[in-house]
Write a protein that holds these residues in place. Structure first.
Motif, PDB file in Angstrom:
ATOM      1  N   THR A 126      -7.632  -9.948   3.458  1.00 47.53           N
ATOM      2  CA  THR A 126      -6.971  -9.219   4.537  1.00 47.53           C
ATOM      3  C   THR A 126      -6.350  -7.908   4.077  1.00 47.53           C
ATOM      4  O   THR A 126      -6.050  -7.045   4.902  1.00 47.53           O
ATOM      5  N   LEU A 127      -6.118  -7.738   2.797  1.00 50.10           N
ATOM      6  CA  LEU A 127      -5.671  -6.472   2.221  1.00 50.10           C
ATOM      7  C   LEU A 127      -6.450  -6.208   0.959  1.00 50.10           C
ATOM      8  O   LEU A 127      -6.686  -7.147   0.186  1.00 50.10           O
ATOM      9  N   PRO A 128      -6.856  -4.945   0.722  1.00 51.18           N
ATOM     10  CA  PRO A 128      -6.742  -3.797   1.619  1.00 51.18           C
ATOM     11  C   PRO A 128      -7.898  -3.775   2.613  1.00 51.18           C
ATOM     12  O   PRO A 128      -8.921  -4.430   2.395  1.00 51.18           O
ATOM     13  N   GLN A 129      -7.744  -3.005   3.688  1.00 51.48           N
ATOM     14  CA  GLN A 129      -8.821  -2.799   4.638  1.00 51.48           C
ATOM     15  C   GLN A 129      -8.611  -1.462   5.337  1.00 51.48           C
ATOM     16  O   GLN A 129      -7.599  -0.791   5.120  1.00 51.48           O
ATOM     17  N   ARG A 130      -9.569  -1.091   6.164  1.00 51.22           N
ATOM     18  CA  ARG A 130      -9.523   0.231   6.776  1.00 51.22           C
ATOM     19  C   ARG A 130      -8.250   0.432   7.597  1.00 51.22           C
ATOM     20  O   ARG A 130      -7.661   1.510   7.611  1.00 51.22           O
ATOM     21  N   GLU A 131      -7.821  -0.620   8.300  1.00 52.80           N
ATOM     22  CA  GLU A 131      -6.671  -0.486   9.177  1.00 52.80           C
ATOM     23  C   GLU A 131      -5.345  -0.422   8.434  1.00 52.80           C
ATOM     24  O   GLU A 131      -4.371   0.093   8.955  1.00 52.80           O
ATOM     25  N   ARG A 132      -5.305  -0.984   7.227  1.00 47.97           N
ATOM     26  CA  ARG A 132      -4.043  -0.998   6.481  1.00 47.97           C
ATOM     27  C   ARG A 132      -4.320  -1.228   5.013  1.00 47.97           C
ATOM     28  O   ARG A 132      -5.029  -2.160   4.638  1.00 47.97           O
ATOM     29  N   SER A 133      -3.715  -0.374   4.173  1.00 46.47           N
ATOM     30  CA  SER A 133      -3.913  -0.475   2.734  1.00 46.47           C
ATOM     31  C   SER A 133      -2.838  -1.302   2.040  1.00 46.47           C
ATOM     32  O   SER A 133      -3.131  -2.056   1.122  1.00 46.47           O
ATOM     33  N   LEU A 134      -1.594  -1.139   2.469  1.00 43.34           N
ATOM     34  CA  LEU A 134      -0.481  -1.832   1.828  1.00 43.34           C
ATOM     35  C   LEU A 134       0.507  -2.323   2.880  1.00 43.34           C
ATOM     36  O   LEU A 134       0.606  -1.759   3.976  1.00 43.34           O
ATOM     37  N   ILE A 135       1.263  -3.351   2.513  1.00 43.87           N
ATOM     38  CA  ILE A 135       2.450  -3.783   3.242  1.00 43.87           C
ATOM     39  C   ILE A 135       3.565  -3.832   2.209  1.00 43.87           C
ATOM     40  O   ILE A 135       3.577  -4.701   1.336  1.00 43.87           O
ATOM     41  N   GLY A 136       4.481  -2.875   2.267  1.00 45.04           N
ATOM     42  CA  GLY A 136       5.379  -2.685   1.142  1.00 45.04           C
ATOM     43  C   GLY A 136       4.524  -2.352  -0.076  1.00 45.04           C
ATOM     44  O   GLY A 136       3.598  -1.554  -0.001  1.00 45.04           O
ATOM     45  N   ALA A 137       4.817  -3.001  -1.199  1.00 44.71           N
ATOM     46  CA  ALA A 137       3.989  -2.814  -2.398  1.00 44.71           C
ATOM     47  C   ALA A 137       2.861  -3.841  -2.479  1.00 44.71           C
ATOM     48  O   ALA A 137       2.070  -3.815  -3.419  1.00 44.71           O
ATOM     49  N   TRP A 138       2.776  -4.759  -1.495  1.00 41.81           N
ATOM     50  CA  TRP A 138       1.665  -5.713  -1.468  1.00 41.81           C
ATOM     51  C   TRP A 138       0.381  -4.945  -1.154  1.00 41.81           C
ATOM     52  O   TRP A 138       0.273  -4.313  -0.107  1.00 41.81           O
TER      53      TRP A 138
END
Length: 329
Positions: free
Chosen positions: A49-61
């Protein structure tokens, strides 16, 4: 865990633009996973689910693999020979099964359900991960944390932690990084982070106070879970931008629902991520790959592993181009 894709994409990932802050009620973006093999002809498949086109990071995750439950007899289980990491920390968290971990610090440890193993790659480390012979079903998540520039060449490290569960409003919460529900993990990270497994009883509502400076991601392992006003299905990740100081989840199924909650302030640096390396430039990645391929001392050796190492895939025939998180609406 290794990214075993033979045509690993080269990504430049960036955080939200400072000053972009949501207004009104928090929204939830739903991120769907893509399946990738973990390597080999009988490869165990994982949901990324990470990384992907819609979102690369969530915080430093910056990386999230979710796998299982897999019958080891059918999937072959986890069988990852020594492979390298730079510029990141790996977080191993199991729901069932057992994995043997060895690394070039000399660590020999077992990953078990409810127990976190966190390995710091920094300048360079290598490790192997193999399901133990008595494991019949393997199920869990593997997560990566990007190290900030001032710490990305830090020394190798390994930490093991068994969080004590908290019982809150029909839910059991195990906090393996950061603080939540009156529990605080002592495990060292290099940016503020939140990581927790939450099991919610059937048809119960759980409301948790969270840090409003964090953005959050809720990864659903089992059950249909309503996050704020959005229903998330198994293997989906719900993203909530910073600004929310409360998160409400509802288990809408007749069985316990399990989720993993991740959080942290938007990561204020661009990172370049390719295969198992995180750097700040294309040249950083090229150098790390070269060092691994020539068996440089940068990564060390796992003498106890009976087989060979995992070779690096070929580099792309292009310089890495920028890739950012979308702006907050």
């Amino acid at each position: 865990m290794s990214n075993t894709e033979t045509d690993a994409a080269a990504l430049r990932c960036g955080a939200l633009v400072e000053g972009d802050r949501p207004t009104g009620a928090p929204r939830v973006d739903v991120l769907s996973a893509r399946e990738v093999p973990l390597g080999g002809p009988r490869a165990m498949r994982v949901r990324r689910t990470l990384p992907q086109r819609e979102r690369s990071l969530i915080g430093a995750w910056c990386f999230a693999d979710h796998y299982g439950p897999h019958e080891v007899a059918a999937s072959g289980g986890m069988d990852l020979p020594p492979h390298p990491h730079t510029g990141l920390q790996t977080v191993s968290w199991l729901f069932s099964g057992e994995v043997e971990h060895r690394d070039t610090l000399g660590t020999h440890a077992l990953v078990r359900p409810g127990e976190m193993n966190l390995m710091t790659g920094g300048y360079g480390i290598a490790h192997s991960e193999v399901s133990t012979p008595n494991t019949t079903v393997i199920h869990g998540v593997q997560l990566w944390v990007a190290l900030p520039e001032e710490h990305r060449n830090t020394a190798r490290d390994f930490q093991h932690y068994v969080p004590k569960p908290a019982q809150v409003d029909g839910a059991e919460i195990r906090v393996f990084l950061g603080s939540l529900a009156g529990r605080t993990s002592p495990v060292r990270a290099f940016t503020p982070l939140l990581g927790a497994e939450i099991v919610i009883e059937p048809h119960r509502t759980l409301t948790l106070a969270v840090d409003a400076t964090f953005e959050h991601g809720l990864l659903v392992d089992s059950g249909d879970v309503r996050l704020i006003d959005t229903v998330l299905r198994p293997a989906e990740l719900g993203y909530v931008p910073r600004g929310a100081d409360v998160l409400t989840t509802v288990n809408e199924t007749d069985a316990p629902a399990r989720v993993v909650l991740l959080g942290g302030p938007p990561f204020g640096e661009e990172i370049v991520m390719w295969w198992n390396f995180i750097g700040r430039s294309h040249e950083d990645i090229v150098k790390a790959r070269e060092d691994w391929e020539v068996s440089s001392d940068r990564f060390g050796v796992i003498k106890e592993f009976p087989g060979g190492r995992l070779p690096a895939p070929a580099l792309p025939n292009a310089v890495i181009t920028p890739r950012r998180n979308p702006p907050t609406r």
